[in-house]
Write a protein that holds these residues in place. Structure first.
Motif, PDB file in Angstrom:
ATOM      1  N   CYS A 721       7.352  47.475  19.116  1.00  0.00           N
ATOM      2  CA  CYS A 721       7.586  47.185  20.531  1.00  0.00           C
ATOM      3  C   CYS A 721       7.436  48.435  21.396  1.00  0.00           C
ATOM      4  O   CYS A 721       6.889  48.372  22.498  1.00  0.00           O
ATOM      5  N   TYR A 724       3.750  49.183  22.203  1.00  0.00           N
ATOM      6  CA  TYR A 724       3.243  48.238  23.211  1.00  0.00           C
ATOM      7  C   TYR A 724       3.795  48.559  24.594  1.00  0.00           C
ATOM      8  O   TYR A 724       3.087  48.471  25.600  1.00  0.00           O
ATOM      9  N   ASN A 725       5.063  48.935  24.641  1.00  0.00           N
ATOM     10  CA  ASN A 725       5.677  49.242  25.932  1.00  0.00           C
ATOM     11  C   ASN A 725       4.993  50.417  26.623  1.00  0.00           C
ATOM     12  O   ASN A 725       4.832  50.424  27.852  1.00  0.00           O
ATOM     13  N   ASN A 726       4.586  51.423  25.843  1.00  0.00           N
ATOM     14  CA  ASN A 726       3.908  52.581  26.431  1.00  0.00           C
ATOM     15  C   ASN A 726       2.610  52.180  27.105  1.00  0.00           C
ATOM     16  O   ASN A 726       2.305  52.604  28.233  1.00  0.00           O
ATOM     17  N   ALA A 729       3.293  49.946  30.208  1.00  0.00           N
ATOM     18  CA  ALA A 729       3.729  50.731  31.372  1.00  0.00           C
ATOM     19  C   ALA A 729       2.559  51.430  32.035  1.00  0.00           C
ATOM     20  O   ALA A 729       2.490  51.532  33.266  1.00  0.00           O
ATOM     21  N   PRO A 754       9.337  41.095  22.645  1.00  0.00           N
ATOM     22  CA  PRO A 754       9.592  42.052  23.727  1.00  0.00           C
ATOM     23  C   PRO A 754      11.059  42.462  23.764  1.00  0.00           C
ATOM     24  O   PRO A 754      11.943  41.663  23.442  1.00  0.00           O
ATOM     25  N   SER A 757      13.056  47.079  27.536  1.00  0.00           N
ATOM     26  CA  SER A 757      12.089  47.932  28.221  1.00  0.00           C
ATOM     27  C   SER A 757      10.842  47.137  28.604  1.00  0.00           C
ATOM     28  O   SER A 757      10.264  47.347  29.678  1.00  0.00           O
ATOM     29  N   THR A 758      10.428  46.231  27.726  1.00  0.00           N
ATOM     30  CA  THR A 758       9.267  45.387  28.023  1.00  0.00           C
ATOM     31  C   THR A 758       9.519  44.569  29.278  1.00  0.00           C
ATOM     32  O   THR A 758       8.675  44.515  30.186  1.00  0.00           O
ATOM     33  N   THR A 761       9.358  46.450  32.529  1.00  0.00           N
ATOM     34  CA  THR A 761       7.986  46.662  32.980  1.00  0.00           C
ATOM     35  C   THR A 761       7.409  45.371  33.547  1.00  0.00           C
ATOM     36  O   THR A 761       6.665  45.385  34.551  1.00  0.00           O
TER      37      THR A 761
END
Length: 937
Positions: A721, A724-726, A729, A754, A757-758, A761
């Motif tokens: 996760c 993917y979040n990076n 964003a 997710p 943090s996901t 975003t």
């Protein structure tokens, strides 16, 4: 194993004629060992003849009532019983003292004839009670009465010793059997096989089984030797005494009983044990072959057989085979029991398939069975994991109606769910209802305390810790340790130390975990002097601090820039015989580098090398990080250059540290050079990509950041996760909304859920995509409250916004069809999703359904309805909502005005769109004027 279902032949005629066993339906099957003994009792005709009805005194007398009879009354009772009735009365006794008294009174009867059946019952009860001395006396008495031990006698002794954990001693009875000329029958063999299986001696179990089938009983490979018994151990001493006594069989019997002709098992229980043994050994094919052999031999599988096979399939992930076996049970009219459904529930629970779990939970009751503690535990744990509060409460209420209770292991799980969701009132009510009086273990109390502590709720944790307990229930050390940690997390240091000082008065002595917690607490709280005092107290108590304990104190001194004190702890550590590791050296390097004392930092780096620790990523990274803290990028770069000449060169962590150093200094070209080298050497990882994206974004180079993000996405390194979040964003900052949604869909397809943090975003993306601010506030509120459908509604809104309608409707249908009690937020999202995809009728039907359920439309509802009316050209609907807005039946809102303007334009009514636009401007201009006048006043 893929062909496992093929080993079940069609149901033969004689199997079809067998009536179903009622015991399989209404009563859980007995444990395997007791089932074996049950079979054996029938083999030796222990059970009474069905035509022989016990006498009225025997049938009416409870086992506890025997305690209140004097010897004369007891003699009168047993004197009127025949041997079978005496056997029944003996078997009913669970207390070994009552059993011995009853047995003695039976033997005192003048007409009593000693028999092995009665002695076997007594031996079994004494063995289960682990009364080894009384068992020895009974064995000697049996010999005096001239009673030869039977197969049932030996099976009983092997069974009770095995269940007491005395595996070697249990197996030694095999040698005793052989010396007495008794060849093990199938039940005795099965008992031995089960003990070898339960003790993990699978190869020996298989060899013993095959030898028995070949007509020989080999004992050498079992390594049985009476001389190895420890005479100091009471159980071993009594066993050696047992072997010296007992009636021997005639020599002719001993000579003829050593070898027999080949034989095949005829009991389902034997195959059950064999299949289970192969399953536990991980030999799936052998288990399947044993099952097929059982069927070919005409041995009808029972419920235990199918349960064992289904469980083996479950443990190896063969879901379809497990389902097929359940169908085979139905074909053979072998009724499943509660354990059958529990196995299937457990299988699907491990996959998170709550629908399948609920299906089998329901089938348990439909089959006339009662869900047991395991059934309820599976359901409760899965519902808690999914945060399905209402469903959980309904399940618990149903359990209570059935007379069941929440089992001890599930209590902290349910409490943690309530606590994590912030439902503290529900948590308190649940705790008072299910834990009142302290009916759970200290371990589970500690888990509840820890759940409160993780959320900083130390007062509630304290209430649990200090709550009333059952008489005799004493707090264990684990509760004190967790409570001390709870105080430490909340920085309630005085309370932690006060609790520590009162432990001894409560009869609980601190252990090394207690001291380590206090020292870590003081170190984190920047109280290294007190931490040092507790290191001394810890050593005085006989405990040796770990390297991590010393390093925590060194780190605390380092943060306070107390260099000499940190070195004192380092020297004390070495004097205590605890060798520093890379972390300790890294701390010292960091400490000196932050103080600008690079030479001292290098000195400890050299000490590390001299101590025999090879240069590795921990210390080198610490040194580079230390240089970066004092902006000595040149020195860090020189060290990095030296690392290139060491072995295989810099590792990924060191390279990432350098990129991070350059990124913090805005040195783009230098960071890119290392990044390109890592690309060339195939060393780039998720941290490398994330750092480069951060660097480009911080420098305003959004195109470059997007390029790196796309490369990251194609690299195959998006495995969790965080990665993917990076990328998500980066797309969000660059305004690539469609790419963001497609990436999120890829993430879900890879079964990566997710996280917070996901969704943070996603809310940013929704704001950039033009979703009404009021709708976003509703989604955020629903998410923060932990509604079970909140995540699906957010994803639906995102996919609708970027016109990925198929995925939007898929998410939408997931919460519409889930059976949840929906609120207006969920209906609003669904109306918008169907309206945006052009399915206006479905959107309007949802609006009607929403009203039928007593939910009034809110502002967001009207905004989304306006969009539907505009797409459908329903001018009257737009006029009606505009009228409500104009005459202030709906509070004036800019988002609703804009939605009306867009809807009229979409419907081709540009004049009406202009009229509404002017009305909006006038309304909000007037509002601002009135507010300005109010401020002037």
């Amino acid at each position: 194993m893929a062909a496992l279902h093929c080993c079940c032949p069609p149901v033969s005629g004689h199997l079809r004629s067998l009536p179903p066993s009622s015991s399989n339906r209404f009563v859980p099957l007995p444990p395997l060992s007791s089932n074996l003994l049950h079979h054996h009792h029938h083999h030796i005709s222990l059970a009474p003849n069905p035509r022989c009805v016990p006498s009225a005194p025997c049938a009416a007398l409870s086992s506890n009532a025997i305690e209140h009879l004097d010897d004369a009354a007891l003699d009168s009772l047993v004197g009127n019983l025949n041997p079978k009735e005496q056997t029944l009365l003996l078997k009913r006794q669970r207390d070994w003292r009552r059993l011995l008294r009853l047995f003695r009174r039976m033997k005192a009867q003048t007409h009593y004839l000693p028999n092995p059946i009665h002695y076997n019952v007594v031996l079994r009860t004494l063995g289960r009670g682990r009364r080894w001395d009384e068992l020895r006396l009974c064995w000697i008495e049996m010999a005096k009465d001239g009673i030869l031990p039977t197969n049932n006698s030996y099976a009983t002794l092997i069974d009770v010793y095995g269940k007491a954990g005395l595996v070697k001693e249990a197996l030694l009875w095999l040698r005793h059997m052989k010396s007495r000329g008794v060849s093990p029958d199938e039940v005795t063999m099965n008992t031995v096989l089960r003990i070898l299986k339960d003790s993990g001696q699978f190869d020996k179990g298989e060899r013993f089984f095959k030898g028995w089938c070949d007509g020989r009983v080999e004992l050498d490979f079992l390594e049985l030797d009476n001389s190895e018994l420890d005479v100091v151990n009471p159980e071993h001493f009594l066993l050696s005494e047992l072997f010296k006594s007992g009636v021997r069989a005639p020599i002719s019997r001993i000579a003829s009983g050593t070898e027999e002709s080949p034989r095949k098992p005829r009991l389902a229980a034997t195959y059950n044990t064999l299949i289970d043994m192969y399953g536990k050994a991980g030999r799936l094919k052998d288990a399947s072959d044993a099952f097929a052999t059982m069927l070919r031999s005409g041995v009808a599988p029972d419920t235990i057989t199918f349960n064992t096979m289904i469980n083996i399939c479950r443990s190896h992930g063969h879901l379809s085979e497990a389902e097929k076996l359940l169908h085979k049970m139905e074909e053979r009219r072998v009724l499943p029991d509660t354990k059958t459904f529990n196995i299937l529930m457990s299988m699907y629970a491990s996959l998170g398939d709550i629908e399948a779990v609920c299906k089998y939970y329901k089938r348990t009751r439909e089959a006339g069975l009662r869900p047991d503690i395991v059934s309820h535990r599976i359901m409760l744990h899965l519902l808690c994991e999914r945060k399905m509060v209402q469903e959980l409460q309904d399940t618990i209420e149903e359990m209570m109606k059935l007379g069941a209770s929440v089992d001890e292991q599930s209590v902290p799980v349910v409490m943690k769910m309530y606590i994590d969701l912030g439902l503290l009132d529900e948590a308190t009510i649940f705790f008072e209802k299910h834990c009142s009086g302290g009916g759970i273990s200290s371990k589970n109390y500690a888990a509840i305390i820890d759940a409160f502590a993780e959320k900083g709720l130390w007062e509630l944790a304290e209430d649990v810790f200090r709550g009333e307990r059952e008489i005799g229930h004493k707090k264990d050390i684990v509760e004190y340790n967790v409570m001390i940690k709870a105080y430490g997390r909340a920085k309630q240091y005085d309370k932690a130390f006060s609790l520590f000082e009162t432990m001894r008065r409560c009869g609980v002595w601190p252990d090394d975990c207690t001291y380590n917690s206090l020292i870590q607490m003081l170190s984190v709280g920047d109280s290294p002097e007190r931490a040092r005092e507790y290191i001394k107290r810890m050593k005085d108590a006989g405990f040796k601090p770990r390297c991590e304990t010393f390093s925590a104190v060194i780190a605390s001194y380092s943060r306070k820039h107390l260099v000499s004190e940190a070195l004192d702890i380092y020297n004390e550590m070495k004097a205590s015989g605890v060798q520093p590791n890379e972390v300790v050296y890294g701390l010292l390097v960091d400490m000196f580098a932050e103080g600008g004392m690079v030479e001292e930092a290098l000195h400890y780096y050299r000490l590390m090398e001299e101590s025999g620790l090879a240069p590795n990523q921990i210390v080198l990274t610490s040194l580079i990080k230390a240089y970066s803290k004092v902006s000595c990028w040149q020195e860090a770069q020189d060290l990095y250059s030296k690392m290139k000449n060491m072995g295989d060169g810099p590792d990924i962590v060191a390279s990432n540290c350098m990129i991070n150093l350059y990124a913090n200094l805005g040195m783009v070209s230098e960071a890119k050079l290392i990044f390109d080298d890592m690309r060339k050497n195939m060393q780039v990882d998720g941290v490398s990509y994330a750092t480069m994206m951060y660097l480009y974004k911080s420098m305003g180079m959004l195109d470059e950041a997007t390029d790196v993000a796309q490369e990251f996405q194609k690299s195959g390194l998006l495995i969790d996760c965080a990665s993917y979040n990076n990328v998500l964003a980066s797309y969000a900052v660059s305004g690539k909304l469609r790419d963001s949604a497609e990436l999120l869909q890829q993430m879900i397809a890879c079964e990566i859920l997710p996280d917070a943090s996901t969704f943070k975003t996603i809310f940013t993306i929704l704001k950039k995509g033009g979703i009404p601010f009021e709708a976003i506030l509703q989604l955020e509120s629903s998410y923060n409250e932990g509604r079970p459908y909140a995540r699906q509604t957010i994803l639906t809104s995102l996919f609708s916004m970027v016109e990925m309608h198929d995925f939007a409707l898929e998410c939408c249908n997931s919460f519409l069809a889930a059976g949840f009690a929906l609120d207006s937020v969920a209906y609003n999202v669904a109306i918008h999703a169907y309206g945006a995809s052009g399915e206006i009728n479905k959107a309007l039907n949802l609006f009607m359904r929403m009203q039928d359920e007593g939910l009034d439309p809110d502002l967001v509802t009207y905004i989304y309805l306006v969009g539907c009316y505009g797409k459908a050209g329903m001018i009257e609907g737009l006029r009606r909502i505009y009228g409500l807005l104009k005459y202030e039946e709906i509070e004036p809102n800019e988002s609703l005005y804009k939605a009306l303007v867009d809807a009229y334009r979409f419907a081709g009514k540009h004049d009406l769109a202009e009229l509404v636009d002017q009305e909006m401007k006038f309304s909000f201009r007037t509002t601002k004027y009135v507010e300005s006048e109010a401020e002037d006043d």
